[in-house]
Each structure stands twice: as structure tokens, then as C-alpha cells.
Write an enzyme that holds these catalytic residues in place. Sequence first.
Site, PDB file in Angstrom:
ATOM      1  N   GLU A 164       8.927   6.256   3.104  1.00 55.87           N
ATOM      2  CA  GLU A 164       9.943   7.187   3.588  1.00 55.87           C
ATOM      3  C   GLU A 164      10.609   8.032   2.498  1.00 55.87           C
ATOM      4  OE1 GLU A 164      12.669   4.989   6.032  1.00 55.87           O
ATOM      5  OE2 GLU A 164      11.118   4.659   7.522  1.00 55.87           O
ATOM      6  N   GLU A 352       6.005   0.896  10.594  1.00 55.30           N
ATOM      7  CA  GLU A 352       7.265   0.283  11.023  1.00 55.30           C
ATOM      8  C   GLU A 352       7.626   0.736  12.430  1.00 55.30           C
ATOM      9  OE1 GLU A 352      10.774   0.650   8.526  1.00 55.30           O
ATOM     10  OE2 GLU A 352       9.542   0.420   6.731  1.00 55.30           O
TER      11      GLU A 352
HETATM   12  C1  LIG Z   1      15.273   6.026  11.363  1.00 56.71           C
HETATM   13  O1  LIG Z   1      14.915   4.792  10.800  1.00 56.71           O
HETATM   14  C2  LIG Z   1      14.146   4.854   9.610  1.00 56.71           C
HETATM   15  O2  LIG Z   1      12.910   5.441   9.835  1.00 56.71           O
HETATM   16  C3  LIG Z   1      13.987   3.482   9.085  1.00 56.71           C
HETATM   17  C4  LIG Z   1      14.357   2.296   9.666  1.00 56.71           C
HETATM   18  N1  LIG Z   1      14.067   1.339   8.746  1.00 56.71           N
HETATM   19  C5  LIG Z   1      13.550   1.931   7.633  1.00 56.71           C
HETATM   20  N2  LIG Z   1      13.462   3.246   7.876  1.00 56.71           N
HETATM   21  C6  LIG Z   1      13.233   1.254   6.343  1.00 56.71           C
HETATM   22  O3  LIG Z   1      11.893   1.516   5.948  1.00 56.71           O
HETATM   23  C7  LIG Z   1      13.510  -0.240   6.419  1.00 56.71           C
HETATM   24  O4  LIG Z   1      13.702  -0.694   5.086  1.00 56.71           O
HETATM   25  C8  LIG Z   1      14.723  -0.496   7.326  1.00 56.71           C
HETATM   26  O5  LIG Z   1      15.118  -1.857   7.273  1.00 56.71           O
HETATM   27  C9  LIG Z   1      14.332  -0.114   8.761  1.00 56.71           C
HETATM   28  C10 LIG Z   1      15.392  -0.453   9.803  1.00 56.71           C
HETATM   29  O6  LIG Z   1      16.513   0.352   9.619  1.00 56.71           O
END
Ligand SMILES: CO[C@H](O)c1c[n+]2c([nH]1)[C@H](O)[C@@H](O)[C@H](O)[C@H]2CO
Length: 446
Positions: A164, A352
Site C-alpha cells: 500500500e 488483504e
Molecule cells: C482502507 O484500508 C486499507 O486498505 C487497509 C486496511 N488494512 C491495511 N490497509 C494494512 O495493510 C493493514 O496493516 C491493516 O491492519 C489493515 C486493516 O486496517
Amino acid sequence: MIKFPKDFLWGTATSSYQIEGAVNEDGRTPSIWDTFSKTEGKTYNGHTGDVACDHYHRYKEDVEILKEIGVKAYRFSIAWPRIFPEEGKYNPKGMDFYKRLIDELLKKDIMPTATIYHWDLPQWAYDKGGGWLNRDSVKWYVEYATKLFEELGDVIPLWITHNEPWCSSILSYGIGEHAPGHKNYREALIAAHHILLSHGEAVKAFREMNIKGSKIGITLNLTPAYPASEKEEDKLAAQYADGFANRWFLDPIFKGNYPEDMMELYSKIIGEFDFIKEGDLETISVPIDFLGVNYYTRSIVKYNEDSMLKAENVPGPGKRTEMGWEISPESLYDLLKRLDREYTKLPMYITENGAAFKDEVTEDGRVHDDERIEYIKEHLKAAAKFIGEGGNLKGYFVWSLMDNFEWAHGYSKRFGIVYVDYETQKRILKDSALWYKEVIQKNSIE
Ligand SMILES: CO[C@H](O)c1c[n+]2c([nH]1)[C@H](O)[C@@H](O)[C@H](O)[C@H]2CO
């Protein structure tokens, strides 16, 4: 019953700072998240990753749980501050932890999937000109990635360069909610550019090393943006929201350029794009082997003249998770179709997808997380619909294997299919883990 392809890759995902703990062990030095979480007011109740799920010491037990659930693959991230605790100073003891973890996974016939960078930038890199703000970060990152390829290259079939980039740049240097907590949009775009550049340089290094049997890609968080009405101005707002969240990263990687409309909008805010050098976009857009997609929710926007993006979020009609995110499985289908139509025919993995809900251990010692089962099932249906139409989706990783440090929310939000009692470090498979086990066994959902 909805069947998945025979070789569909069922997995779960975590990240180093969120689960490992052991922040001072075996040579590890602080990351920007160690610093940020210890800064007053930055995380819920001052929570830190000092102990987290103590995975650094409990990894064998956690791999046993992965085996019990029956996952085919496990996505974890590697902590850069364990590997290079100081600039140019490799720490074999830090690497040894990941070798032990990978050995356990391979013994249980679970495919290791490694994310090279999941936000825990070494503090020493930040101290040298702001980390990703410094173009030298590309050199530091490539040295780190190359060492990983050398030491672990052929035992990791799927390498993910970055988790991300939107979060590690926009959320971290622009909005300020994540480490290092800057609130400067020009800095955010500089960081984004250097992160993308480091991705491209690492892919080039990976190719030169000719690592047999391994593939490399990147994971993007993608949030489909929908106009609140059919009004032209709301459609324009959705276009800018889409550029902000998605196209600013998809276009350089897959089209070799930043989106024109966003360049024009941003130039009014940040001035010159003098940090983009000759050849950078060619490097950023070097061919990759797969795209990782992190999907959680969508956005619905209406036009707002006063906002930088001319867009203002409006709440959607769907139910919400504990994060306040609207549950919208159909938007995952829309997203995958759009990626296939406009960006890539490469294999994709949902790296994810998951949800936080109020999880409680009941009298029977169980966690009856029906809402999470429902969330995952509905998103798997959307994924299956895409696959059924010929979509090149190869796998699905639930976020997350276990409850963990949810960044600025600390331990107040639980995303795991395994419950963690942080007082005792006891793990409890939630009903969702038992349900997911069955999905994997049957390779299908009801
Ligand atoms: C809009 O949410 C994001 O794409 C996102 C959500 N999340 C994430 N990115 C991260 O990659 C994780 O480390 C977070 O724990 C997980 C949950 O919040």
C-alpha cells in the site's frame, strides 16, 4: 455451492510491526512506528508494538495454527530494521528469524509470501532527510531487498515489494495519521514517487538475479469511488477521488505515467514536480508478475468546491464494520472488473480483505464472529463471480490471521480470525477460522 479453481491460493496475512513484538531483540533497532507509537497522542491509549502478539517468540505455535486452519499460503512482512539496523550494516541474526519462520512454514507445506515493506521504515533512514522524502531511500531499499533476494530468494514463491504505497506516503506524509505523521501534501507525493521508484528498482534487481520459481509484484489498497448522484459535478468529484486513491498508483505502474487530471489538480497545490527525474517512470513501470489488491470498502462522494480534491465523502447505505467502513462486496467485483478492463490481465491476488467487529470470548470459550463470516463469504462470492467471468484472480488472503496492532487504533480493533488475549497471549480460533478451514477444505462456499 460456489466452487473455486483447483489451485486457488487460500491464505491469511499479517505484518511484522503488527504482530512480532521483540522490538529490541537480536539487533533490531527502532522503526518510525516505534517512534510514532511512543509519541504522545498518536495511537489509541498510547499502544505500541513493543510486545504485540509476541509472534517473534511464538511463531512455531502460530504456524501450527496456520496448519490447523489449513491455509495454502501465509503472507507476512519482513522488518527492515531487523535486517539493516544501521545503514549498510547487515544483521544476520535478524535474517535468521525469518529463516526459522520460513522453515516452519515449509515443514507444514504452507507457501511463504513475503512483503518486503509494510511500513516499518528504520528510524535511521528517517533521520537521514526524512526517509522516503530522501531519494537515497531508493538506494537503501534496493540494498535491503537485494539482501532478502540473496538470502531467501528461491524459498519465497511470491515477493511483494510494497504494501500500500498510498498508506506509506499519502496517509503518512500528507494526512499525518500514520508514521512519521507529516501533514504536507507535496511531501506525500515526493514520498509516493520514491516508494514507487524503489519498487521498480527492486524489480529490476530481482530480474537480474534470475531467481528461479519466484514471482514479484506489488500490493495496492484500492477504494472504488462512486458519485453520490448523476450530477456532472458529483461525477467529477468521483473522478478526483478515484485519482487520489487509485489511479495515482495504478497509472505509473501499469501505464508508465501519472494521471494528467491529477497532475493538473496537484500542481496547483504542490507546485513543480521537480522530484520526477528522466527515466523514473520507465523504472516504475517495469513489468511485474502479479498485482496484489487490498480491498476493504468503497467511497461515495459529492462535489465540494472547498475541498482540495473537490470531493466530500457521503455515507453509503450499507452496514459498517468497527472501523466505520461500509460493507460493499459488490464494489470488490466492480474493482476487479475495472482492473481487468483498464489495467492488467496479469494474475491478481486479493492480498488483504477482512473486517473488524466487536469480538468477545463467550462463556463457552469461543468467539462467535458471525458478522466476519458473513463479510468474508460475501466478498468471496464477489471474487467467484469475477473468476466465473474469466477474471485472472489466483488467491485470497484474509486480513488478518490474528488480532494485532491496528496502527493508530492500537489494539482496540480486532481483524483476526484468531482471537488474541493480549494479557496472556492465548490464541483462540474464532468461528470464522473454523468456517474458513471448511471453505479451504471444500474449496468452495455455500
Ligand atoms: C482502507 O484500508 C486499507 O486498505 C487497509 C486496511 N488494512 C491495511 N490497509 C494494512 O495493510 C493493514 O496493516 C491493516 O491492519 C489493515 C486493516 O486496517
